[in-house]
Every structure is written in C-alpha cells, then in structure tokens.
Design a protein around this motif. Structure first.
Motif, PDB file in Angstrom:
ATOM      1  N   ASP A 193      36.482 -47.840 -58.297  1.00  0.00           N
ATOM      2  CA  ASP A 193      35.033 -47.863 -58.466  1.00  0.00           C
ATOM      3  C   ASP A 193      34.395 -47.135 -57.284  1.00  0.00           C
ATOM      4  O   ASP A 193      35.093 -46.657 -56.379  1.00  0.00           O
ATOM      5  CB  ASP A 193      34.513 -49.288 -58.609  1.00  0.00           C
ATOM      6  CG  ASP A 193      34.799 -50.171 -57.390  1.00  0.00           C
ATOM      7  OD1 ASP A 193      35.145 -49.633 -56.321  1.00  0.00           O
ATOM      8  OD2 ASP A 193      34.680 -51.406 -57.515  1.00  0.00           O
ATOM      9  N   ARG A 194      33.086 -47.045 -57.292  1.00  0.00           N
ATOM     10  CA  ARG A 194      32.402 -46.264 -56.270  1.00  0.00           C
ATOM     11  C   ARG A 194      32.685 -46.793 -54.861  1.00  0.00           C
ATOM     12  O   ARG A 194      32.930 -46.027 -53.922  1.00  0.00           O
ATOM     13  CB  ARG A 194      30.898 -46.271 -56.533  1.00  0.00           C
ATOM     14  CG  ARG A 194      30.120 -45.221 -55.753  1.00  0.00           C
ATOM     15  CD  ARG A 194      28.660 -45.262 -56.129  1.00  0.00           C
ATOM     16  NE  ARG A 194      27.883 -44.262 -55.424  1.00  0.00           N
ATOM     17  CZ  ARG A 194      26.556 -44.259 -55.366  1.00  0.00           C
ATOM     18  NH1 ARG A 194      25.884 -45.205 -56.001  1.00  0.00           N
ATOM     19  NH2 ARG A 194      25.910 -43.329 -54.706  1.00  0.00           N
ATOM     20  N   ALA A 195      32.643 -48.115 -54.707  1.00  0.00           N
ATOM     21  CA  ALA A 195      32.913 -48.719 -53.402  1.00  0.00           C
ATOM     22  C   ALA A 195      34.327 -48.395 -52.940  1.00  0.00           C
ATOM     23  O   ALA A 195      34.561 -48.086 -51.764  1.00  0.00           O
ATOM     24  CB  ALA A 195      32.711 -50.228 -53.468  1.00  0.00           C
ATOM     25  N   GLU A 244      27.338 -40.071 -51.531  1.00  0.00           N
ATOM     26  CA  GLU A 244      27.088 -41.429 -51.052  1.00  0.00           C
ATOM     27  C   GLU A 244      26.469 -41.411 -49.652  1.00  0.00           C
ATOM     28  O   GLU A 244      25.611 -42.231 -49.329  1.00  0.00           O
ATOM     29  CB  GLU A 244      28.391 -42.234 -51.028  1.00  0.00           C
ATOM     30  CG  GLU A 244      28.945 -42.576 -52.391  1.00  0.00           C
ATOM     31  CD  GLU A 244      29.747 -41.428 -53.007  1.00  0.00           C
ATOM     32  OE1 GLU A 244      30.093 -41.522 -54.199  1.00  0.00           O
ATOM     33  OE2 GLU A 244      30.022 -40.433 -52.297  1.00  0.00           O
ATOM     34  N   SER A 252      22.790 -40.246 -49.935  1.00  0.00           N
ATOM     35  CA  SER A 252      21.893 -41.138 -50.667  1.00  0.00           C
ATOM     36  C   SER A 252      21.051 -42.007 -49.725  1.00  0.00           C
ATOM     37  O   SER A 252      21.525 -42.443 -48.668  1.00  0.00           O
ATOM     38  CB  SER A 252      22.719 -42.046 -51.590  1.00  0.00           C
ATOM     39  OG  SER A 252      21.896 -43.008 -52.203  1.00  0.00           O
ATOM     40  N   ALA A 289      19.787 -44.814 -50.872  1.00  0.00           N
ATOM     41  CA  ALA A 289      20.014 -46.182 -51.342  1.00  0.00           C
ATOM     42  C   ALA A 289      20.970 -46.894 -50.385  1.00  0.00           C
ATOM     43  O   ALA A 289      21.849 -46.272 -49.796  1.00  0.00           O
ATOM     44  CB  ALA A 289      20.591 -46.165 -52.749  1.00  0.00           C
ATOM     45  N   VAL A 290      20.774 -48.204 -50.253  1.00  0.00           N
ATOM     46  CA  VAL A 290      21.626 -48.987 -49.353  1.00  0.00           C
ATOM     47  C   VAL A 290      22.566 -49.872 -50.176  1.00  0.00           C
ATOM     48  O   VAL A 290      22.134 -50.658 -51.018  1.00  0.00           O
ATOM     49  CB  VAL A 290      20.770 -49.865 -48.411  1.00  0.00           C
ATOM     50  CG1 VAL A 290      21.664 -50.781 -47.580  1.00  0.00           C
ATOM     51  CG2 VAL A 290      19.919 -48.980 -47.505  1.00  0.00           C
ATOM     52  N   HIS A 291      23.845 -49.712 -49.923  1.00  0.00           N
ATOM     53  CA  HIS A 291      24.889 -50.499 -50.572  1.00  0.00           C
ATOM     54  C   HIS A 291      25.680 -51.236 -49.491  1.00  0.00           C
ATOM     55  O   HIS A 291      25.500 -50.958 -48.300  1.00  0.00           O
ATOM     56  CB  HIS A 291      25.815 -49.571 -51.366  1.00  0.00           C
ATOM     57  CG  HIS A 291      25.120 -48.800 -52.439  1.00  0.00           C
ATOM     58  ND1 HIS A 291      24.843 -49.320 -53.679  1.00  0.00           N
ATOM     59  CD2 HIS A 291      24.627 -47.522 -52.435  1.00  0.00           C
ATOM     60  CE1 HIS A 291      24.213 -48.405 -54.413  1.00  0.00           C
ATOM     61  NE2 HIS A 291      24.065 -47.315 -53.682  1.00  0.00           N
ATOM     62  N   PRO A 292      26.569 -52.150 -49.868  1.00  0.00           N
ATOM     63  CA  PRO A 292      27.341 -52.878 -48.851  1.00  0.00           C
ATOM     64  C   PRO A 292      28.144 -51.974 -47.913  1.00  0.00           C
ATOM     65  O   PRO A 292      28.407 -52.342 -46.766  1.00  0.00           O
ATOM     66  CB  PRO A 292      28.265 -53.765 -49.699  1.00  0.00           C
ATOM     67  CG  PRO A 292      27.495 -53.996 -50.958  1.00  0.00           C
ATOM     68  CD  PRO A 292      26.783 -52.701 -51.220  1.00  0.00           C
ATOM     69  N   TRP A 293      28.510 -50.786 -48.393  1.00  0.00           N
ATOM     70  CA  TRP A 293      29.317 -49.884 -47.580  1.00  0.00           C
ATOM     71  C   TRP A 293      28.498 -48.822 -46.854  1.00  0.00           C
ATOM     72  O   TRP A 293      29.027 -48.049 -46.075  1.00  0.00           O
ATOM     73  CB  TRP A 293      30.351 -49.177 -48.463  1.00  0.00           C
ATOM     74  CG  TRP A 293      29.863 -48.822 -49.842  1.00  0.00           C
ATOM     75  CD1 TRP A 293      30.102 -49.510 -50.993  1.00  0.00           C
ATOM     76  CD2 TRP A 293      29.039 -47.715 -50.226  1.00  0.00           C
ATOM     77  NE1 TRP A 293      29.481 -48.911 -52.067  1.00  0.00           N
ATOM     78  CE2 TRP A 293      28.821 -47.801 -51.627  1.00  0.00           C
ATOM     79  CE3 TRP A 293      28.454 -46.653 -49.525  1.00  0.00           C
ATOM     80  CZ2 TRP A 293      28.065 -46.865 -52.323  1.00  0.00           C
ATOM     81  CZ3 TRP A 293      27.696 -45.729 -50.218  1.00  0.00           C
ATOM     82  CH2 TRP A 293      27.513 -45.843 -51.602  1.00  0.00           C
ATOM     83  N   THR A 294      27.203 -48.765 -47.082  1.00  0.00           N
ATOM     84  CA  THR A 294      26.369 -47.689 -46.535  1.00  0.00           C
ATOM     85  C   THR A 294      26.410 -47.625 -45.007  1.00  0.00           C
ATOM     86  O   THR A 294      26.579 -46.550 -44.419  1.00  0.00           O
ATOM     87  CB  THR A 294      24.915 -47.835 -47.009  1.00  0.00           C
ATOM     88  OG1 THR A 294      24.875 -47.784 -48.441  1.00  0.00           O
ATOM     89  CG2 THR A 294      24.048 -46.724 -46.444  1.00  0.00           C
ATOM     90  N   ALA A 349      20.637 -49.517 -42.136  1.00  0.00           N
ATOM     91  CA  ALA A 349      21.317 -50.058 -43.315  1.00  0.00           C
ATOM     92  C   ALA A 349      22.172 -51.275 -43.008  1.00  0.00           C
ATOM     93  O   ALA A 349      22.635 -51.961 -43.920  1.00  0.00           O
ATOM     94  CB  ALA A 349      22.207 -48.970 -43.939  1.00  0.00           C
TER      95      ALA A 349
END
Length: 244
Positions: free
Chosen positions: A129-131, A161, A164, A166-171, A201
């Motif tokens: 997946d992306r993560a 990524e 981007s 956007a903020v994700h858990p891995w950002t 982030a």
C-alpha cells in the motif's frame, strides 16, 4: 515473565485474536497476554518486550502474528538476523508482502545494503500500500547512504508523497529523511526548510526535527537545573567563594 493483572489479552487486535482461536483457550489467553506486553513495551523497554516475545514464541510458534511480533521485538534490540528469520516465517504463513520494507531494513542492519536496494526493485514493492511504498523508499534511501551514495539518496526520496502538502502518519519521517539527506550533501538551506516542514507534520513527536532546526540556527539550550547545581557548587551567583 510476570504480567500485570490488568492485562487480560483482550486488548490485542481482533485479527490477531482470530488467529489465536486455533489454540486451546487457556493457551490462547496466555499468548495474547504476552503479545499485549510486547506491544506495550516495544518502544519504552525493547529488551523487556523481546523477553515477552520469546515466551509467546515458545508457546505458539506456528501462529503468524506471534512470529511477526517476535520479529519486531528482535528488530527493536538490533538482532537483525533473528528478526529477518521471524519476518520470513510470518510471510510464508500469510503470503502478505507488508513486511517487505522492514525485511529489507534488516538486510541493512546486517551490513548488506546492496541486498536491501535489490529488494526495493522487486515486484513485491508494487503490491505494497502507499504507506508501505513510502517505507520502502526510506529504506532504499538509507541503503544508498550506507553505500556512500548520498546524492542518490536525495533523488530516491524525491516523490509525489514528498511533494504532497497532505499530512499522513509517515509524512514527518519522509520529510525528515529528505532534510537529513540534503544536509549530508551540503544543501544546508534546503535542509533547514525541510526540517521545518517535518516539524509541521510531526504531530506525534516521532522525530527530533526541532532539535535539528535549532542546531542549524545556532541555538544552544541551557539546562537550568544543571546550571543551578553548578552555581551552588562554585559559590554565590555574584561569584563569591563558598566559605570553608
């Protein structure tokens, strides 16, 4: 190993609980409680977590979740060969590719960055997946740095990524790794910008981006308590000597 009375085993993920249903009820409960302890202690006391993982492994080595937990516990204490063996076993049992990045990082830990880099190019990566793909990119960049290819590490981390907003858990970790790679190749101004973006982030405090920023800005922190102690040892605040 002792387990607190408030740990029931019910705290574990429902998918893991489902796996443990293949075991006798009492045994499943014992394994579950040990897995809860692994999860609780993995960050704060990895040696203890490793101990609980070995108990769980002794009780239920044919359960994929147990092998995976044992792998992460071994990884946390730097036992990379053991961790890799456990991750491989879990992968054989489940057929899942989600452990691929951490398996590659074990290869780095064993001093085989070339192997880790080769794994980054395998078809398994496309199934992540992306993560997972971001994790694989982080491992690949680390492998490049291990091999003395600092500029290649910078390029490896450049991705949609990273760009981007956007903020994700891995950002935060991705931005931090990019900042660190930039710093290694002497691009200090850009590195500072990316450490700042990592800090923005980093909602969970997973990096030391704030410290790295302060270091780049030449800020020095003084330990007030330590300074106070030194004052008491050396005399009054006005520089007078303490009486004999």
């Amino acid at each position: 190993m002792p387990i607190p009375d408030d740990v029931t085993g019910e705290e574990i993920d429902k998918d893991v609980r489902q796996e443990l249903m293949s075991l006798p009820k009492t045994l499943a409960g014992d394994v579950a409680r040990n897995l809860v302890m692994v999860a609780r202690l993995l960050d704060e006391d990895p040696e203890q977590a490793y101990g609980y993982s070995r108990v769980a492994l002794r009780l239920a080595s044919r359960v994929a979740a147990v092998r995976e937990a044992a792998g992460f516990a071994a990884y946390a204490v730097g036992k990379y060969s053991e961790a890799l063996a456990e991750f491989r076993a879990a992968r054989r049992m489940t057929g899942s590719v989600e452990l691929w990045p951490v398996m590659a990082d074990c290869e780095r830990g064993l001093g085989r960055p070339e192997k880790a880099l080769a794994m980054a190019g395998e078809p398994e990566v496309q199934k992540l997946d992306r993560a997972g793909q971001v994790e694989m990119r982080l491992v690949a960049a680390g492998a490049r740095r291990d091999m003395g290819q600092a500029d290649a590490a910078v390029v490896t981390l450049q991705s949609p990524e990273l760009a981007s907003t956007a903020v994700h858990p891995w950002t935060a970790r991705l931005r931090y790794a990019y900042a660190d790679a930039l710093l290694e190749v002497g691009r200090e101004g850009e590195a500072r910008d990316w450490f700042a973006k990592a800090l923005e982030a980093d909602q969970g405090g997973t990096t030391d981006a704030s410290d790295r920023l302060a270091e780049l800005d030449g800020v020095e922190f003084t330990d007030v308590l330590e300074e106070s102690g030194e004052t008491e040892e050396n005399g009054d605040a006005d520089g007078g000597e303490r009486p004999e």
